[in-house]
Design a protein around this motif. Structure first.
Motif, PDB file in Angstrom:
ATOM      1  N   MET A   3     -18.160   3.338  -7.560  1.00 15.10           N
ATOM      2  CA  MET A   3     -16.800   3.517  -8.061  1.00 15.10           C
ATOM      3  C   MET A   3     -15.931   2.361  -7.563  1.00 15.10           C
ATOM      4  O   MET A   3     -16.288   1.645  -6.629  1.00 15.10           O
ATOM      5  N   ARG A   4     -14.738   2.233  -8.163  1.00 13.85           N
ATOM      6  CA  ARG A   4     -13.802   1.210  -7.708  1.00 13.85           C
ATOM      7  C   ARG A   4     -12.822   1.821  -6.702  1.00 13.85           C
ATOM      8  O   ARG A   4     -12.422   2.980  -6.845  1.00 13.85           O
ATOM      9  N   ALA A   5     -12.466   1.014  -5.713  1.00 11.23           N
ATOM     10  CA  ALA A   5     -11.540   1.504  -4.679  1.00 11.23           C
ATOM     11  C   ALA A   5     -10.842   0.316  -4.036  1.00 11.23           C
ATOM     12  O   ALA A   5     -11.371  -0.790  -4.019  1.00 11.23           O
ATOM     13  N   TRP A   6      -9.633   0.576  -3.507  1.00  6.25           N
ATOM     14  CA  TRP A   6      -8.908  -0.424  -2.716  1.00  6.25           C
ATOM     15  C   TRP A   6      -9.330  -0.255  -1.270  1.00  6.25           C
ATOM     16  O   TRP A   6      -9.163   0.824  -0.691  1.00  6.25           O
ATOM     17  N   VAL A   7      -9.880  -1.346  -0.696  1.00  7.44           N
ATOM     18  CA  VAL A   7     -10.472  -1.257   0.641  1.00  7.44           C
ATOM     19  C   VAL A   7      -9.972  -2.394   1.525  1.00  7.44           C
ATOM     20  O   VAL A   7      -9.401  -3.382   1.053  1.00  7.44           O
ATOM     21  N   ILE A   8     -10.241  -2.233   2.818  1.00  8.92           N
ATOM     22  CA  ILE A   8     -10.175  -3.358   3.757  1.00  8.92           C
ATOM     23  C   ILE A   8     -11.547  -3.471   4.417  1.00  8.92           C
ATOM     24  O   ILE A   8     -12.242  -2.462   4.612  1.00  8.92           O
ATOM     25  N   ARG A   9     -11.925  -4.723   4.741  1.00  7.66           N
ATOM     26  CA  ARG A   9     -13.193  -4.962   5.452  1.00  7.66           C
ATOM     27  C   ARG A   9     -12.925  -5.403   6.892  1.00  7.66           C
ATOM     28  O   ARG A   9     -13.829  -5.794   7.621  1.00  7.66           O
ATOM     29  N   GLY A  10     -11.648  -5.386   7.259  1.00 12.77           N
ATOM     30  CA  GLY A  10     -11.220  -5.722   8.611  1.00 12.77           C
ATOM     31  C   GLY A  10      -9.714  -5.526   8.615  1.00 12.77           C
ATOM     32  O   GLY A  10      -9.094  -5.495   7.552  1.00 12.77           O
ATOM     33  N   THR A  11      -9.124  -5.377   9.822  1.00 12.89           N
ATOM     34  CA  THR A  11      -7.678  -5.154   9.863  1.00 12.89           C
ATOM     35  C   THR A  11      -6.940  -6.485   9.918  1.00 12.89           C
ATOM     36  O   THR A  11      -7.509  -7.510  10.249  1.00 12.89           O
ATOM     37  N   GLY A  12      -5.657  -6.451   9.559  1.00 12.67           N
ATOM     38  CA  GLY A  12      -4.850  -7.675   9.543  1.00 12.67           C
ATOM     39  C   GLY A  12      -3.687  -7.525   8.591  1.00 12.67           C
ATOM     40  O   GLY A  12      -3.060  -6.470   8.537  1.00 12.67           O
ATOM     41  N   GLY A  13      -3.414  -8.574   7.806  1.00 17.05           N
ATOM     42  CA  GLY A  13      -2.291  -8.550   6.884  1.00 17.05           C
ATOM     43  C   GLY A  13      -2.684  -7.935   5.548  1.00 17.05           C
ATOM     44  O   GLY A  13      -3.855  -7.608   5.308  1.00 17.05           O
ATOM     45  N   LEU A  14      -1.695  -7.795   4.675  1.00 14.28           N
ATOM     46  CA  LEU A  14      -1.956  -7.157   3.378  1.00 14.28           C
ATOM     47  C   LEU A  14      -2.881  -8.000   2.496  1.00 14.28           C
ATOM     48  O   LEU A  14      -3.452  -7.488   1.528  1.00 14.28           O
ATOM     49  N   GLU A  15      -3.057  -9.282   2.830  1.00 14.96           N
ATOM     50  CA  GLU A  15      -3.993 -10.097   2.048  1.00 14.96           C
ATOM     51  C   GLU A  15      -5.434  -9.603   2.216  1.00 14.96           C
ATOM     52  O   GLU A  15      -6.306  -9.960   1.442  1.00 14.96           O
TER      53      GLU A  15
END
Ligand SMILES: [Zn+2]
Length: 347
Positions: free
Chosen positions: A1-13
């Protein structure tokens, strides 16, 4: 499925739209929801920047959501596939001493969707049966965006005002930062309980809007000294209840606005968590300073009932397409919104 993810913490980029595995198979008490909309919260920004808990990357963002029940576990009785539901994002273990006492947000294993668990900025999510509520039917039906925008802020504000502060008719309540969803919900709940509500913002446009939504008094906290104005509005007495979610930037003014014997409830610290307190003022004025977070199942049922009775309809700032979620988080980060920013996941 599609999802909004992060692969590490930091800025919104670091926030990216990705393909991720579908949610794990259902346990007997689980419900899988095909999401139609997800609403953003400040929590999402904190999660991206880094919170002191273990992340499982890629981590799916998003706490609030609404959608259609796609599948249910073998023990689920209260909903069935096809039901339109909204999600309560606070997920306790339902077994510890606090849960058994009905105080779910004090659960020793309390988890939030999008923080500790995979979130709602995705095509589907799995939650316990107890964490979904059928969307009430109204003469003017709730949109998916409104349903998604409802749970987290309304539940949080309800617990703050009703359970914790026990706000009474005729009391004066000060609510900071009326652009935020929790502040707007707090204003409406205070009005529902018969209180007089003073709201603040740095934006006259937001204050104008808040007035149309029911605020009794509006103060621009950039150009006006809030505590002086509150005292002037209350015969020098001060507000009975102050609703705090700003933290460092407003704390001192919150205390200066509080009457003798007043109650301050905090549910957030968007400008920073470290504040001072002169204990002599605390005991002399006999203030009650309370923390509050999320709400229990009884509180959630009560706000859903009130929503069904036509009260507490959430204020939606705007609805953006699924592909625009990062820009929507940036808008939230700038504080440009009045009400909830909602991401449409499927039409
Ligand atoms: Zn528990």
């Amino acid at each position: 499925m599609r999802a909004w993810v992060i692969r590490g913490t930091g800025g919104l980029e670091r926030v990216e739209l990705a393909r991720v595995p579908d949610p794990a198979p259902l346990r007997p008490d689980d419900v899988r929801v095909a999401l139609r909309a997800a609403a953003l919260n400040h929590l999402d920004l904190y999660v991206v920047r880094g919170l002191p808990h273990e992340y499982h990357f890629p981590h799916i963002l998003g706490g609030d959501g609404a959608g259609v029940v796609a599948d249910v576990g073998s023990a689920v009785r209260s909903v069935k596939p096809g039901d339109r539901v909204m999600i309560n994002p606070g997920i306790p273990d339902y077994t510890c001493e606090y849960c058994r006492a009905g105080e779910h947000p004090l659960c020793v294993n309390y988890q939030l969707l999008g923080e500790h668990l995979p979130g709602t900025l995705a095509e589907s999510v799995v939650v316990p049966e107890a964490n979904v509520a059928v969307i009430p039917t109204l003469p003017n039906p709730l949109s998916w965006a409104e349903a998604a925008a409802f749970s987290l802020v309304t539940l949080t504000a309800w617990r703050m005002l009703v359970t914790r502060a026990r706000v009474q008719a005729g009391e004066t309540v000060l609510v900071w930062g009326i652009g935020g969803g929790a502040s707007l919900a707090a204003m409406r709940i205070a009005k529902l309980k018969g209180a007089r509500v003073i709201v603040t913002s740095s934006s006259d446009a937001k204050l104008e809007h808040a007035k149309r939504l029911g605020a009794d008094v509006t103060l621009n906290h950039r150009t006006q000294k809030v505590s002086q104005e509150v005292r002037a509005l209350t015969d020098k007495r001060g507000a009975d209840v102050v609703i705090e979610n700003v933290g460092e930037a407003t704390w001192e003014e919150s205390l200066r606005s509080l009457r003798r014997g007043g109650r301050l409830v905090s549910c957030g610290a968007t400008t920073g968590p470290k504040v001072g307190l002169d204990l002599r003022r605390l005991f002399w004025y006999q203030w009650t300073i309370m923390g509050s977070t999320m709400g229990n199942l009884a509180e959630y049922r009560e706000i859903v009932r009130l929503l069904g009775a036509g009260e507490l309809r959430p204020v939606v700032d705007r609805v953006v397409p699924f592909t625009e979620a990062r820009a929507a988080l940036e808008r939230l980060d700038r504080g440009a919104q009045l009400g909830k920013i909602v991401v449409e996941i499927a039409p």
